[in-house]
Design a protein around this motif. Structure first.
Motif, PDB file in Angstrom:
ATOM      1  N   SER A 117      -5.084 -31.928  31.859  1.00  0.00           N
ATOM      2  CA  SER A 117      -4.758 -32.932  32.871  1.00  0.00           C
ATOM      3  C   SER A 117      -4.639 -32.198  34.204  1.00  0.00           C
ATOM      4  O   SER A 117      -4.460 -30.971  34.231  1.00  0.00           O
ATOM      5  N   THR A 118      -4.722 -32.930  35.299  1.00  0.00           N
ATOM      6  CA  THR A 118      -4.614 -32.289  36.611  1.00  0.00           C
ATOM      7  C   THR A 118      -3.277 -31.542  36.769  1.00  0.00           C
ATOM      8  O   THR A 118      -3.272 -30.367  37.134  1.00  0.00           O
ATOM      9  N   PRO A 119      -2.126 -32.173  36.474  1.00  0.00           N
ATOM     10  CA  PRO A 119      -0.883 -31.403  36.608  1.00  0.00           C
ATOM     11  C   PRO A 119      -0.795 -30.250  35.615  1.00  0.00           C
ATOM     12  O   PRO A 119      -0.221 -29.202  35.936  1.00  0.00           O
ATOM     13  N   ALA A 120      -1.395 -30.410  34.434  1.00  0.00           N
ATOM     14  CA  ALA A 120      -1.352 -29.309  33.460  1.00  0.00           C
ATOM     15  C   ALA A 120      -2.167 -28.129  33.964  1.00  0.00           C
ATOM     16  O   ALA A 120      -1.764 -26.971  33.797  1.00  0.00           O
ATOM     17  N   ALA A 121      -3.307 -28.400  34.602  1.00  0.00           N
ATOM     18  CA  ALA A 121      -4.108 -27.297  35.156  1.00  0.00           C
ATOM     19  C   ALA A 121      -3.275 -26.538  36.184  1.00  0.00           C
ATOM     20  O   ALA A 121      -3.274 -25.311  36.233  1.00  0.00           O
ATOM     21  N   SER A 122      -2.526 -27.286  36.990  1.00  0.00           N
ATOM     22  CA  SER A 122      -1.671 -26.654  37.984  1.00  0.00           C
ATOM     23  C   SER A 122      -0.585 -25.804  37.307  1.00  0.00           C
ATOM     24  O   SER A 122      -0.300 -24.680  37.728  1.00  0.00           O
ATOM     25  N   ALA A 123      -0.013 -26.356  36.238  1.00  0.00           N
ATOM     26  CA  ALA A 123       1.030 -25.622  35.509  1.00  0.00           C
ATOM     27  C   ALA A 123       0.453 -24.377  34.844  1.00  0.00           C
ATOM     28  O   ALA A 123       1.084 -23.313  34.837  1.00  0.00           O
ATOM     29  N   VAL A 124      -0.758 -24.473  34.310  1.00  0.00           N
ATOM     30  CA  VAL A 124      -1.395 -23.320  33.663  1.00  0.00           C
ATOM     31  C   VAL A 124      -1.583 -22.198  34.688  1.00  0.00           C
ATOM     32  O   VAL A 124      -1.246 -21.049  34.457  1.00  0.00           O
ATOM     33  N   ILE A 125      -2.089 -22.551  35.871  1.00  0.00           N
ATOM     34  CA  ILE A 125      -2.310 -21.534  36.909  1.00  0.00           C
ATOM     35  C   ILE A 125      -0.983 -20.853  37.264  1.00  0.00           C
ATOM     36  O   ILE A 125      -0.890 -19.642  37.370  1.00  0.00           O
ATOM     37  N   ARG A 126       0.051 -21.666  37.416  1.00  0.00           N
ATOM     38  CA  ARG A 126       1.314 -21.133  37.944  1.00  0.00           C
ATOM     39  C   ARG A 126       2.197 -20.439  36.905  1.00  0.00           C
ATOM     40  O   ARG A 126       2.975 -19.558  37.269  1.00  0.00           O
ATOM     41  N   THR A 127       2.105 -20.856  35.645  1.00  0.00           N
ATOM     42  CA  THR A 127       3.122 -20.375  34.705  1.00  0.00           C
ATOM     43  C   THR A 127       2.612 -19.656  33.460  1.00  0.00           C
ATOM     44  O   THR A 127       3.368 -18.931  32.833  1.00  0.00           O
ATOM     45  N   ARG A 128       1.359 -19.866  33.073  1.00  0.00           N
ATOM     46  CA  ARG A 128       0.889 -19.237  31.840  1.00  0.00           C
ATOM     47  C   ARG A 128       0.906 -17.715  32.000  1.00  0.00           C
ATOM     48  O   ARG A 128       0.603 -17.201  33.077  1.00  0.00           O
ATOM     49  N   GLU A 129       1.255 -17.026  30.975  1.00  0.00           N
ATOM     50  CA  GLU A 129       1.335 -15.555  31.013  1.00  0.00           C
ATOM     51  C   GLU A 129       2.276 -15.072  32.099  1.00  0.00           C
ATOM     52  O   GLU A 129       2.008 -14.084  32.776  1.00  0.00           O
ATOM     53  N   GLY A 130       3.362 -15.790  32.311  1.00  0.00           N
ATOM     54  CA  GLY A 130       4.339 -15.322  33.277  1.00  0.00           C
ATOM     55  C   GLY A 130       4.049 -15.738  34.711  1.00  0.00           C
ATOM     56  O   GLY A 130       4.887 -15.546  35.574  1.00  0.00           O
ATOM     57  N   GLY A 131       2.871 -16.296  34.979  1.00  0.00           N
ATOM     58  CA  GLY A 131       2.661 -16.905  36.283  1.00  0.00           C
ATOM     59  C   GLY A 131       1.615 -16.287  37.194  1.00  0.00           C
ATOM     60  O   GLY A 131       1.467 -15.079  37.258  1.00  0.00           O
ATOM     61  N   PHE A 132       0.885 -17.150  37.904  1.00  0.00           N
ATOM     62  CA  PHE A 132      -0.047 -16.787  38.982  1.00  0.00           C
ATOM     63  C   PHE A 132      -1.077 -15.730  38.596  1.00  0.00           C
ATOM     64  O   PHE A 132      -1.335 -14.817  39.355  1.00  0.00           O
ATOM     65  N   VAL A 133      -1.660 -15.845  37.417  1.00  0.00           N
ATOM     66  CA  VAL A 133      -2.701 -14.895  37.037  1.00  0.00           C
ATOM     67  C   VAL A 133      -4.082 -15.343  37.531  1.00  0.00           C
ATOM     68  O   VAL A 133      -4.772 -14.583  38.187  1.00  0.00           O
ATOM     69  N   PRO A 134      -4.501 -16.587  37.264  1.00  0.00           N
ATOM     70  CA  PRO A 134      -5.864 -16.984  37.651  1.00  0.00           C
ATOM     71  C   PRO A 134      -6.016 -17.133  39.173  1.00  0.00           C
ATOM     72  O   PRO A 134      -5.054 -17.401  39.872  1.00  0.00           O
ATOM     73  N   PHE A 135      -7.243 -16.981  39.632  1.00  0.00           N
ATOM     74  CA  PHE A 135      -7.490 -17.226  41.069  1.00  0.00           C
ATOM     75  C   PHE A 135      -7.747 -18.704  41.331  1.00  0.00           C
ATOM     76  O   PHE A 135      -7.823 -19.132  42.477  1.00  0.00           O
ATOM     77  N   GLY A 136      -7.873 -19.496  40.280  1.00  0.00           N
ATOM     78  CA  GLY A 136      -8.044 -20.923  40.499  1.00  0.00           C
ATOM     79  C   GLY A 136      -8.545 -21.654  39.272  1.00  0.00           C
ATOM     80  O   GLY A 136      -8.648 -21.068  38.188  1.00  0.00           O
ATOM     81  N   ALA A 137      -8.826 -22.929  39.462  1.00  0.00           N
ATOM     82  CA  ALA A 137      -9.272 -23.768  38.346  1.00  0.00           C
ATOM     83  C   ALA A 137     -10.324 -24.762  38.806  1.00  0.00           C
ATOM     84  O   ALA A 137     -10.229 -25.320  39.896  1.00  0.00           O
ATOM     85  N   PHE A 138     -11.315 -24.960  37.950  1.00  0.00           N
ATOM     86  CA  PHE A 138     -12.207 -26.102  38.135  1.00  0.00           C
ATOM     87  C   PHE A 138     -11.649 -27.231  37.284  1.00  0.00           C
ATOM     88  O   PHE A 138     -11.455 -27.057  36.081  1.00  0.00           O
ATOM     89  N   ILE A 139     -11.365 -28.360  37.914  1.00  0.00           N
ATOM     90  CA  ILE A 139     -10.881 -29.519  37.163  1.00  0.00           C
ATOM     91  C   ILE A 139     -11.966 -30.588  37.215  1.00  0.00           C
ATOM     92  O   ILE A 139     -12.407 -30.993  38.294  1.00  0.00           O
ATOM     93  N   LEU A 140     -12.398 -31.010  36.029  1.00  0.00           N
ATOM     94  CA  LEU A 140     -13.472 -31.990  35.944  1.00  0.00           C
ATOM     95  C   LEU A 140     -12.857 -33.358  35.774  1.00  0.00           C
ATOM     96  O   LEU A 140     -12.348 -33.700  34.704  1.00  0.00           O
ATOM     97  N   SER A 141     -12.866 -34.114  36.852  1.00  0.00           N
ATOM     98  CA  SER A 141     -12.222 -35.418  36.799  1.00  0.00           C
ATOM     99  C   SER A 141     -12.649 -36.264  37.983  1.00  0.00           C
ATOM    100  O   SER A 141     -12.903 -35.747  39.066  1.00  0.00           O
ATOM    101  N   ALA A 142     -12.736 -37.566  37.743  1.00  0.00           N
ATOM    102  CA  ALA A 142     -12.847 -38.507  38.854  1.00  0.00           C
ATOM    103  C   ALA A 142     -11.613 -39.396  38.778  1.00  0.00           C
ATOM    104  O   ALA A 142     -11.673 -40.597  39.073  1.00  0.00           O
ATOM    105  N   SER A 143     -10.516 -38.781  38.337  1.00  0.00           N
ATOM    106  CA  SER A 143      -9.214 -39.444  38.287  1.00  0.00           C
ATOM    107  C   SER A 143      -9.274 -40.766  37.523  1.00  0.00           C
ATOM    108  O   SER A 143      -9.653 -40.794  36.370  1.00  0.00           O
TER     109      SER A 143
END
Ligand code: G6P
Ligand code: ZN
Length: 610
Positions: A117-143
């Motif tokens: 989900s869009t908020p989950a992608a945000s949470a994954v970027i910020r918190t997975r593996e202790g936080g802020f590891v990825p440089f970003g995310a492609f989210i496939l959605s037209a909401s």
């Protein structure tokens, strides 16, 4: 001094599996495709357009090029890929994986079944593996736009802070799409089995993690809220609820939260299996996974109201609480028993009751709303003596304010976290992530209800009661929005242009007995990065505190949508029990006359009223 970022460390024991394939990079030649300009929330087009030759490839390569040009560490970096489960989501995910590797990415994180989900992608970027590891995310959605081969598809890029790419990045992406001549791809990179969670290591070099799409987000929400207290509310004999995932991505998240963690019965879940067409034309929502009174037909019926939020029937057997999410689960609608809470009111009520929510227990530091959202929030902020920002429509504008409390971005600026923000378009959220968060809003309401209903021997304090109590303190901002969808782009821009020309002449004059207080073409000066966003909608205020706003939608995939927002304030001592749709009608008439909307567009009635 800073509120620490929430760190969620989950125990994971993923078995590593070696995969073979070729990591050879090919440069495929391509040429620019017109119209790849990202709107309010990424690029949205008909699915068939996206499936056309090089369409997705061009956009993805243009994004990588824009990131590299602005110094983002793509080479050797980690990327997140996932989407709302709509048609073409899975194929697009695999393609982006192949292009990511070709562009130098070393680690790919994906939700199971290509879901995030869009908020989950945000949470994954910020918190997975202790936080802020990825440089970003492609989210496939037209909401909330319908999905399917003949419907819509979309793609957006979120940055390393977990928020939507800022305008300077999306502009660069667009510029690249107009000049692109080749894209990079690893054609021999294996197709990843997204149905099986685990870590795949390709040719000993590239790591692909396929994980439960809900685990990081739900883990984060469990830190933000007191689940035990909510569990007690849900266990009360006089409490019942339903949650409509509208066949979008929220299903697995809803199951995890309500069934697994909060111990609710199965009957809470409605439409909780993600479908590629969100159920399609034959469902009551006609495939519009959009949580509002018009489209969430099944839920609205269950909650005992009609399309305008009025009570229907006796209310017997109607649950105490009902809510829904949109396709990518960033939106929310909140209902009580035979009671609709408007998004603007919901935001203000959460702000007023922020003390009930553990994440806010040391006090809210700031809040914000989009310009067209009602001023109900401002009244609460004033009382709480906290800053209340008014930003243009679009979640990305909240991000800077929230990041001002993050020492990695703005070391010297004021600190606004924990922060609460929301929009009239059924979006509410906080600084726990950098997207609006449908599940967060629902849990915020449940936490408030739990806090007001701790004593089971006392009758239940309902959603309706909480809303009315709020109005008695702050007054009521009667509010409503008219949408004119599928208008020709030309007539819509003519209407806006004419209106903008008229603005300087309005102040101090009168129309239909209403006196103009101010009239402006809204412009936002970002207090954090000092950027300026102009042309963000026409805002006209009257001396009695009423407002009308005209704005063109930035999320459509064809033609133009004109939005007309109407607001009228009523003091606590005034009549608080009228229908919002009736109260704003005179304002609508004035707005239509002033804009000459019917003549210019040929429309006599709005397509949707919310
Ligand atoms: C998306 C964004 C929201 C924004 C909305 C506006 O949902 O995420 O932040 O409020 O679009 O849509 P509009 O169609 O009015 O431009
Ligand atoms: Zn959405």
């Amino acid at each position: 001094k800073h509120t620490p970022n929430i760190t969620v460390v989950l125990k994971r024991k993923a078995a590593e599996k070696a995969l073979s394939g070729s990591l050879a990079v090919t440069n495929e030649s391509t040429s620019p495709i017109e119209g790849q300009k990202p709107g309010t929330s990424g690029l949205r087009k008909k699915t068939k357009v996206f499936m056309g030759k090089n369409y997705l490839e061009n956009f993805v390569q243009s994004t990588f090029d824009a990131l590299k040009a602005t110094g983002v560490p793509v080479e050797g970096g980690t990327i997140v890929i996932g989407g709302d489960g709509r048609y073409f989501n899975k194929d697009a995910t695999q393609l982006i994986a192949k292009m990511s590797v070709a562009n130098g990415v070393k680690t790919i994180w994906m939700g199971n079944d290509a879901l995030l989900s869009t908020p989950a992608a945000s949470a994954v970027i910020r918190t997975r593996e202790g936080g802020f590891v990825p440089f970003g995310a492609f989210i496939l959605s037209a909401s909330h736009n319908p999905g399917g081969l003949d419907e819509d598809f979309g793609i957006k890029f979120n940055c390393e802070n977990g928020g939507p790419a800022p305008e300077k990045v999306t502009e660069k992406i667009f510029e690249n799409t107009t000049k692109i001549s080749e894209y990079k791809i690893c054609k021999g990179f294996p197709t990843i089995d997204l149905t099986t969670k685990g870590t795949y290591v390709v040719e000993g070099k590239i790591r692909v993690d396929v994980f439960d799409c809900a685990e990081d987000h739900v883990g984060l929400l469990m830190k933000v809220f007191d689940f035990e207290a909510i569990k007690k509310l849900i266990a009360r004999k006089d409490f019942s609820m339903v949650y409509d995932s509208m066949n979008g991505v929220q299903g697995p998240y809803a199951r995890r939260v309500f069934i697994d963690e909060l111990g609710a019965p199965e009957s809470v879940l409605m439409n909780a299996v993600p479908k590629e067409d969100f159920g399609g034309k034959d469902t009551p929502s006609h495939g519009h996974a959009d949580p509002n009174l018009t489209y969430a037909v099944e839920l609205v019926q269950k909650m005992g109201t009609n399309k305008t939020g009025e009570k229907v029937g006796s209310g017997d057997g109607v649950p105490e609480f009902g809510a829904a999410a949109d396709g990518d689960a960033d939106r929310n609608m909140i209902l009580g028993k035979q009671w609709f809470v408007s998004p603007s009111d919901s935001l203000a009520i959460i702000a007023a009751n922020a003390g009930c929510i553990p994440y806010f227990k040391e006090g809210l530091k700031g809040c914000a709303r989009s310009m067209p959202t009602s001023g109900a929030l401002d009244l609460v902020a004033k009382k709480k003596k906290i800053p209340c920002f008014v930003v243009p429509t679009g979640w990305k504008f909240f991000g800077n304010l929230m990041d001002s409390g993050d020492e990695r971005y703005f070391p010297d600026s004021d600190i606004y976290t924990p922060f609460l923000c929301g929009e009239e378009s059924f979006g509410t959220g906080s600084s726990h992530v950098r997207e609006k968060d449908g599940m967060w809003a629902v849990l915020a309401w449940l936490q408030i209800l739990a806090s007001k209903n701790q004593d089971e021997s006392k009758p239940l304090v309902s959603v309706e009661q909480i809303t009315k109590d709020h109005w008695k303190v702050y007054g009521r901002n009667y509010y409503c929005r008219y949408d004119y969808e599928g208008v020709s782009s030309e007539s819509a821009s003519t209407m806006m242009k004419n209106l903008i020309e008229k603005l300087p002449t309005l102040k101090g004059t009168e129309m239909k007995g209403m006196k103009f207080e101010s009239a402006e073409n809204f412009e936002y000066n970002d207090p954090v990065d000092k950027s300026v966003s102009s042309n963000q909608g026409v805002q006209i205020c009257f001396t009695d505190g009423s407002r009308i706003i005209f704005r063109l939608s930035g999320t459509g995939s064809a033609g133009a949508t004109i939005r007309l927002y109407l607001e009228k304030y009523e003091k606590p001592s005034g009549n608080l029990d009228l229908s919002q749709f009736e109260v704003v009608k005179p304002l609508a008439e004035l707005a239509l006359e002033l804009s000459d909307l019917s003549n210019l567009t040929g429309r006599n009635e709005p397509t949707v009223i919310t």
